[in-house]
Design an enzyme around this catalytic site. Sequence first.
Site, PDB file in Angstrom:
ATOM      1  N   TYR A 188      43.680  20.521 -13.285  1.00  0.00           N
ATOM      2  CA  TYR A 188      43.548  19.427 -12.569  1.00  0.00           C
ATOM      3  C   TYR A 188      45.211  18.908 -12.273  1.00  0.00           C
ATOM      4  O   TYR A 188      45.734  18.512 -13.255  1.00  0.00           O
ATOM      5  CB  TYR A 188      42.523  18.062 -13.113  1.00  0.00           C
ATOM      6  CG  TYR A 188      42.837  16.684 -11.921  1.00  0.00           C
ATOM      7  CD1 TYR A 188      42.200  16.359 -11.202  1.00  0.00           C
ATOM      8  CD2 TYR A 188      44.237  16.069 -12.525  1.00  0.00           C
ATOM      9  CE1 TYR A 188      42.156  15.281 -10.430  1.00  0.00           C
ATOM     10  CE2 TYR A 188      44.314  14.806 -11.829  1.00  0.00           C
ATOM     11  CZ  TYR A 188      43.516  14.385 -10.757  1.00  0.00           C
ATOM     12  OH  TYR A 188      43.424  13.221  -9.804  1.00  0.00           O
ATOM     13  N   GLU A 212      45.895  15.618  -4.244  1.00  0.00           N
ATOM     14  CA  GLU A 212      45.231  15.899  -5.393  1.00  0.00           C
ATOM     15  C   GLU A 212      44.587  17.350  -5.439  1.00  0.00           C
ATOM     16  O   GLU A 212      44.245  17.868  -4.263  1.00  0.00           O
ATOM     17  CB  GLU A 212      44.024  14.969  -5.444  1.00  0.00           C
ATOM     18  CG  GLU A 212      43.217  15.299  -6.883  1.00  0.00           C
ATOM     19  CD  GLU A 212      42.101  14.248  -6.940  1.00  0.00           C
ATOM     20  OE1 GLU A 212      41.945  13.302  -7.634  1.00  0.00           O
ATOM     21  OE2 GLU A 212      40.973  14.488  -6.285  1.00  0.00           O
TER      22      GLU A 212
END
Lengths: 289, 289, 381, 381
Positions: free
Chosen positions: C101, C190
């Site tokens: 991530y 993101e």
Amino acid sequence: MAIIVDNDTRLVVQGLTGSEGRFHGLRNRAYGTDVVAGVTPGKAGQDVEGIPVFNTVADAVEQAGANTSLIFVPARFAADAIYEAVDAGIETVICITEHVPVHQMLKAYTYFRGRGTTMIGPNCPGVLSPGKANVGIIPAEIFTEGAVGLVSRSGTLTYQIGHELTQLALGNSTIVGIGGDPVVGSSFIDVIAKFQDDPQTELIVMVGEIGGDEEEKAAAYISEHVTKPVLSYIAGFSAPPGKTMGHAGAIISGASGTAQGKKEALEARGIQVGTTPTEVAQLVADRMK
Amino acid sequence: MAIIVDNDTRLVVQGLTGSEGRFHGLRNRAYGTDVVAGVTPGKAGQDVEGIPVFNTVADAVEQAGANTSLIFVPARFAADAIYEAVDAGIETVICITEHVPVHQMLKAYTYFRGRGTTMIGPNCPGVLSPGKANVGIIPAEIFTEGAVGLVSRSGTLTYQIGHELTQLALGNSTIVGIGGDPVVGSSFIDVIAKFQDDPQTELIVMVGEIGGDEEEKAAAYISEHVTKPVLSYIAGFSAPPGKTMGHAGAIISGASGTAQGKKEALEARGIQVGTTPTEVAQLVADRMK
Amino acid sequence: MDLYEYQGKELFRRVGIPVSDGRLAETPEEARRAAEEIGGPVVVKAQVMTGGRGKAGGVKLADDPADAEAKAKNILGLDINGHVVRRLWIESASDIAKEYYLSVTFDRGAKKPLFMFTTQGGVEIEQVAQENPDALIRLHVDPSEGFQPWVARRLVYGAGVEDPGEQKQIAAIVEKLYRAFVEFDAMLCEINPLIVTPDGEVRALDSKFTVDDNALYTHPDIAEMRDTAAADPLETFAREKGVTYVKLDGEVGICGNGAGLSMSTVDVVAHVGGRPANFCDLGGGGNAEGVVDALEVITRDPQVKSIFFNIFGGITRCDEVARGILEALERLDMSTYPIVVRLDGTNAEEGRKILADAGKENIHPEATMLDGARRAVELAR
Amino acid sequence: MDLYEYQGKELFRRVGIPVSDGRLAETPEEARRAAEEIGGPVVVKAQVMTGGRGKAGGVKLADDPADAEAKAKNILGLDINGHVVRRLWIESASDIAKEYYLSVTFDRGAKKPLFMFTTQGGVEIEQVAQENPDALIRLHVDPSEGFQPWVARRLVYGAGVEDPGEQKQIAAIVEKLYRAFVEFDAMLCEINPLIVTPDGEVRALDSKFTVDDNALYTHPDIAEMRDTAAADPLETFAREKGVTYVKLDGEVGICGNGAGLSMSTVDVVAHVGGRPANFCDLGGGGNAEGVVDALEVITRDPQVKSIFFNIFGGITRCDEVARGILEALERLDMSTYPIVVRLDGTNAEEGRKILADAGKENIHPEATMLDGARRAVELAR
């Protein structure tokens, strides 16, 4: 006491596993400097003769308690190394690397000046407080502990003057090579202010050279803020105008940059200027009697 | 005394010749604010009802002695106007302009914070010190001079609370609208610290709203540094999570950004939070008795 | 402004962040053609701006073009958390060895960009932050320093990425993501998951991208990405009219001037026992025409039973607002709505007089915010 | 590294600063062809890195291609302040209504870029600065702020540019010049004159561009612009050998380690009545090979009569230097040069011993810098 580096210095060497970093890092440790860590990305877990290596300066601060950094990375990585040290909370950053691009240093300087970091260099020989700590490439054996604070834009010239002082049985509190680049972390004024506040230092020698106006500015500062005696030496009287002699910093920029101009500015403020390294050492000896 | 603007304020309006700049600049002058200059590039030599117009803020500082700037330029020119004011030596910059891009403000904020400039806004109604000076778009007639310092992220909500205070015969030292954008020049803490040091201010009202964690941070600051009583009102109890209500700032970001979360954080530090504007005014009246 | 996955990936591609080959499809046929062009197995992904599309059946693997067409048929029209799927992203299927991530977002508390990175990707990041906070490396970037390579090193080494090839690729992606963040005026960039293939290749498998509305004027190409059809039609209508509007779930329509006062009005209506139907902010300048627009928006909500105007004039002039209300009564069919009006501040007296002189039965003046809220709640019953 | 006018203009063109159409020519024929391609009257301009080329006859107007060829013939080979003209820049002739001056340079005192602008261009800027200081607007740019449009406004309005069209064009050029300054790692970007044509068009008619040598690694295209043929052959030879060398005008060849000590050595030689032949710095690391190179450079100067090695070893090891001197005596014909050697610092004793053991007649050891200088001066007589 001394200034910038001393017995409280806990040193991390950025680039410890490189040949220069290793050589001088170990030499600094042999002198008695507390070398607590090295940083080389990707080499965490290794050690250099017992000095643990970390991936990042932050790790060296957290895990080894480093408070001072010595930078030996190649020029193209130097600005990054400086930012990394400053942002990891390192209080004193000493960058030996030469050939750092001016625009990179300009940006970095503007950044770290706002944060209280003491930065020395780049393109400097480092800082030596005889008997306490040596951080950089200054050959410590030339110098002895004493009361003369020495600050210089040049490396070898500093050794020459230190050597002449030693011949006359005069020692040093701290020797600071601020570096010859157009943008360096600490100016003469920054260092002289520290000497003024340092109880060990009784007299200050400022070793300047042609180019820029740092010596002229220092003269004005000294006459207003410094109570300790200050003596000076300036290199480059025979330099032809407009020619660069080695340091990018030594470019003549108007009359104020010439050695003669600097000498006059200093003398106008009551600061004696020796004509040769030998003479300046003799002047110091006379004053210290 | 009062804070930020007062009888010593010498105001330059950046964008004075625009319709809003002209309207509010003249309104501020009519209130008694010393409006000494306007700035509109290319319009030097003109005047707006006797207020001289300059090409640059530097000229307004040099020739008219301006020390405070009020910015009314369109959003795309706002960051430039802020830098121009700061670099011209303006001490207090109040930016009314809304819709300034966050990244531009982020860079500008980082810049001017290092220089001691007091910046209010952008996207704020300005600052009013009743009886002394009004800089911005706050309708001064609602407020009277007094001892309550009022700081708020919202414009009209501030007027509502000021109005309720006036109904209860309570006046204000200064009313500061800090603005609702994600990046504003002064936080609640910055302004509350000034109120704490201001002899005229006896009690402080902080008017917050959902989003961010400025109120929570202010609560912690108040409990440590503020001796004067502080009361608060928070808007947005009925806001559904994750929805934006007007201000870009009012985006719910985790539990800390909710009105309930803020209320609890404030009350945990002993700061009373009124449930309606009317109630908060009543709480102030009770305390000021 | 939020972007769809495929739009964010287009911006990733522009700065050089590796993404899979993909095509947009709005019909099953387009999905098939896309799969043909891409070749090999593909993933058919619903383009919706909400989480949990995987669990909702919005992401399917398809072995061949015919399968892609079939899967597309299933997914198009699906309702995922209230978002109806109208667009699909067909992309080359990836073999996944690891899921990481990576994000950079604007941290308003610190007033700095904030990087977050963890090798525990593919899941809700809030969960990692709670259950295993040390695994989530957080690092601010100082805007005056800008991006420096050490930032990437701190993230990569801090999270414990061991493979030198991965370290290098991720460090490059970190730098590019920051470039995207700054160049496109993002509030959030993101990548979840940032995958590592069995061959050790690192790629962005998803994207979440939010751009600062105030900066869209510098990015006309991004501004054009806005999907007006997908938004709530009422909110789209409000946007077109320049009215700041958020639909809530009650019966009392609310209109204030300024976000803070409008929000406070919603609170006060709830405080006195009512259920606000919406948040509506006339904004700073509010003229008569703006008032008509606001009323048009509010009355499009069939739940609304009463309307509360709470105006504190600053720049907004109360006489203008009063004129706007009367104008709206002329132009819109509003006879069934009781309208409670509280005016204060600039030109409040003129405003009140204009309304009184008009003598409209369904206009109910009130002197204070609190009384106005109470009255509006009563009238909504 | 200094660039020629035409090279600087190429960089100006890249950032969008308007320049005249031009061509490079190294022969009269090329000049004619260039003039043909450009069309109309042209200016034939000597490309030399020194001022005053106009007065020296290095800039000529040519009416047609034949004239351009003739003018080129005259200018090529001209000696301007010791610089022989080998390149010409042929550019479309400009009508000039006004001549301004604009530069951005690195101000090392302030540690900031410094803009200077005046409407009194076309002349030596030092003269304007002295005689009419108010006409020269100086403005620093804070590196952490970067370029902001107000900087251009302060310059343009401050210098009293009245025409709005000029204001706009100059403001745009100011911004682009700053971009060039930063992007190309410049130490100086100067436009003198910045002209305004009778039609009100603003253009850079000359360029002076200095790039930071330390940053050339990021600009390989600029690094390639270096004209090694034009430099002093001795200094070019020194550069190739990696020796920092500046030719002076005396008889005592000097070699030190480190710029400060080397400079000081030059001073001390002058102080004791000698005339230094050069400044030569072995640099920090100085190994034996470097010493040989330095001696090869120094002895190429026919004026040199004696050589003074003044070494204070730090990183430099004196034994290495001693070995280098002996190596040079082997490889070069140096029997006619008396060489005074003063060694101190790291491994000084070993170094002295190596020299003593070698027993060369023309090597004269000395214990101090001052004595070494005196001896070298004596031996040069």
